[in-house]
Design a protein around this motif. Structure first.
Motif, mmCIF file in Angstrom:
data_model
loop_
_atom_site.group_PDB
_atom_site.id
_atom_site.type_symbol
_atom_site.label_atom_id
_atom_site.label_comp_id
_atom_site.label_asym_id
_atom_site.label_seq_id
_atom_site.Cartn_x
_atom_site.Cartn_y
_atom_site.Cartn_z
ATOM 1 N N ALA A 79 48.835 22.158 29.221
ATOM 2 C CA ALA A 79 48.383 23.468 29.131
ATOM 3 C C ALA A 79 46.905 24.240 29.732
ATOM 4 O O ALA A 79 47.038 25.109 30.667
ATOM 5 N N ARG A 80 45.845 23.543 29.178
ATOM 6 C CA ARG A 80 44.800 24.157 29.239
ATOM 7 C C ARG A 80 44.357 24.256 30.631
ATOM 8 O O ARG A 80 43.829 24.968 31.208
ATOM 9 N N HIS A 81 44.928 23.092 30.988
ATOM 10 C CA HIS A 81 43.718 23.012 32.827
ATOM 11 C C HIS A 81 45.057 23.046 33.672
ATOM 12 O O HIS A 81 44.861 23.256 34.365
ATOM 13 N N LEU A 82 46.317 23.363 33.488
ATOM 14 C CA LEU A 82 47.649 23.751 34.297
ATOM 15 C C LEU A 82 47.205 24.922 35.218
ATOM 16 O O LEU A 82 47.138 25.213 36.451
ATOM 17 N N GLY A 83 46.302 26.150 34.380
ATOM 18 C CA GLY A 83 45.701 26.809 35.131
ATOM 19 C C GLY A 83 45.399 26.591 36.464
ATOM 20 O O GLY A 83 45.207 27.437 37.661
ATOM 21 N N GLN A 84 43.824 25.928 36.239
ATOM 22 C CA GLN A 84 42.907 25.674 37.316
ATOM 23 C C GLN A 84 43.787 24.758 37.963
ATOM 24 O O GLN A 84 42.832 24.940 39.704
ATOM 25 N N GLU A 85 44.500 23.658 37.379
ATOM 26 C CA GLU A 85 45.356 22.798 39.212
ATOM 27 C C GLU A 85 46.007 24.187 39.691
ATOM 28 O O GLU A 85 45.823 23.581 41.231
ATOM 29 N N LEU A 86 46.478 24.947 39.144
ATOM 30 C CA LEU A 86 47.453 25.752 40.262
ATOM 31 C C LEU A 86 47.033 26.605 40.856
ATOM 32 O O LEU A 86 46.945 26.735 41.854
ATOM 33 N N ALA A 87 45.381 27.150 40.671
ATOM 34 C CA ALA A 87 44.421 28.052 41.137
ATOM 35 C C ALA A 87 44.337 27.549 42.390
ATOM 36 O O ALA A 87 44.538 27.962 43.556
ATOM 37 N N ARG A 88 43.820 25.866 41.971
ATOM 38 C CA ARG A 88 43.497 25.184 43.055
ATOM 39 C C ARG A 88 44.261 25.145 44.249
ATOM 40 O O ARG A 88 44.141 24.407 45.154
ATOM 41 N N PRO A 109 45.498 28.700 48.744
ATOM 42 C CA PRO A 109 46.192 30.277 50.003
ATOM 43 C C PRO A 109 47.184 30.922 50.293
ATOM 44 O O PRO A 109 47.452 32.000 50.381
ATOM 45 N N LEU A 110 47.926 30.844 49.445
ATOM 46 C CA LEU A 110 48.910 31.908 48.616
ATOM 47 C C LEU A 110 48.350 33.100 47.962
ATOM 48 O O LEU A 110 48.664 33.890 47.590
ATOM 49 N N LEU A 111 47.870 32.884 47.054
ATOM 50 C CA LEU A 111 46.925 33.453 46.080
ATOM 51 C C LEU A 111 45.445 34.164 46.805
ATOM 52 O O LEU A 111 45.629 35.558 46.461
ATOM 53 N N THR A 112 45.322 34.286 48.126
ATOM 54 C CA THR A 112 44.069 34.764 48.592
ATOM 55 C C THR A 112 44.575 35.847 49.621
ATOM 56 O O THR A 112 45.525 35.478 49.860
ATOM 57 N N THR A 113 44.788 37.809 49.175
ATOM 58 C CA THR A 113 44.993 38.265 50.016
ATOM 59 C C THR A 113 43.894 38.577 51.305
ATOM 60 O O THR A 113 42.611 37.999 51.838
ATOM 61 N N LYS A 114 45.298 38.346 52.331
ATOM 62 C CA LYS A 114 44.372 38.353 53.632
ATOM 63 C C LYS A 114 44.546 39.864 54.580
ATOM 64 O O LYS A 114 45.146 40.422 54.265
ATOM 65 N N ALA A 115 43.099 40.182 55.506
ATOM 66 C CA ALA A 115 43.888 41.682 56.041
ATOM 67 C C ALA A 115 43.994 41.195 56.874
ATOM 68 O O ALA A 115 43.903 40.125 57.712
ATOM 69 N N ALA A 172 52.763 37.061 41.729
ATOM 70 C CA ALA A 172 52.692 37.815 41.606
ATOM 71 C C ALA A 172 51.611 37.602 39.957
ATOM 72 O O ALA A 172 50.588 38.274 39.737
ATOM 73 N N HIS A 173 52.524 37.001 39.456
ATOM 74 C CA HIS A 173 51.448 37.010 37.593
ATOM 75 C C HIS A 173 50.215 35.633 38.423
ATOM 76 O O HIS A 173 49.709 35.993 37.538
ATOM 77 N N ALA A 174 50.554 34.736 39.119
ATOM 78 C CA ALA A 174 49.797 33.600 39.189
ATOM 79 C C ALA A 174 48.480 34.976 39.427
ATOM 80 O O ALA A 174 46.865 34.704 39.947
ATOM 81 N N ARG A 175 48.643 35.568 40.892
ATOM 82 C CA ARG A 175 47.862 36.598 41.530
ATOM 83 C C ARG A 175 47.179 37.480 40.664
ATOM 84 O O ARG A 175 45.582 37.429 41.321
ATOM 85 N N ALA A 176 47.350 37.571 39.771
ATOM 86 C CA ALA A 176 46.541 38.354 38.681
ATOM 87 C C ALA A 176 46.106 37.296 37.569
ATOM 88 O O ALA A 176 45.565 37.850 36.423
ATOM 89 N N GLY A 177 45.937 35.759 37.625
ATOM 90 C CA GLY A 177 45.664 35.216 36.740
ATOM 91 C C GLY A 177 46.194 34.866 35.994
ATOM 92 O O GLY A 177 45.852 34.571 34.477
ATOM 93 N N ARG A 178 47.652 35.483 35.196
ATOM 94 C CA ARG A 178 48.395 34.856 34.548
ATOM 95 C C ARG A 178 49.244 33.836 34.584
ATOM 96 O O ARG A 178 50.204 33.696 34.875
ATOM 97 N N TRP A 179 48.510 32.925 34.241
ATOM 98 C CA TRP A 179 49.219 31.218 34.539
ATOM 99 C C TRP A 179 50.359 30.716 33.482
ATOM 100 O O TRP A 179 51.260 30.277 34.203
#
Length: 147
Positions: free
Chosen positions: A109-118, A122-128, A62-69
């Motif tokens: 830590a600065r680049h961890l968020g970008q790497e985790l987002a990549r 698939p888990l972060l995108t909401t699907k209709a 839930a934090h990751a979906r909100a971009g709070r890495w």
């Protein structure tokens, strides 16, 4: 005089041969390669641990979906402690005491968020999702024989 000159030339030649054959001359390149060969898998292991653990934890996801890495990693950080400790100890070994902690809280830590987002994209995108069920607030369907 000739003996002294001959001795000096032999000494210089011996020094040149020793320097060329000594592994320390080639050490800077191989030392850097060795350092990279040791540190890269440790960093990947730590990042893999963060990605897998965040993906398996609903609160962290839930934090990751909100971009709070930072918060997402904080929820599960203790689970990846062995990987992070191995990475920081290796950095301390190569760069001196405290370098691992500085690297972890700084560049890593600065680049961890970008790497985790990549990795977790698939888990972060909401699907209709299509649903064939009628909505509860919709009108009841008319019977086949009624107008």
């Amino acid at each position: 005089m000739r003996v002294l000159l001959y001795g000096a030339i032999c000494t210089l030649a011996a020094m040149e041969l020793a320097a060329a054959a000594h592994p320390a001359v080639a050490a800077p390149a191989s030392r850097a390669e060795h350092r990279r060969a040791v540190l890269t898998p440790l960093e990947q292991a730590a990042t893999d641990c963060f990605a897998e653990t965040i993906g398996n934890n609903p609160a962290a996801l839930a934090h990751a979906r909100a971009g709070r890495w930072y918060e997402a990693a904080g929820v599960i950080g203790f689970l990846c402690r062995p990987e992070v400790d191995a990475m920081t100890r290796a950095r301390d070994h190569f760069e001196g005491r405290g370098a691992g902690g500085r690297y972890f809280t700084g560049p890593y830590a600065r680049h961890l968020g970008q790497e985790l987002a990549r990795r977790l994209e698939p888990l972060l995108t909401t699907k209709a999702v299509a649903n064939a069920e009628p909505r509860p607030d919709s009108e009841a369907p008319a019977a086949a024989g009624e107008p």
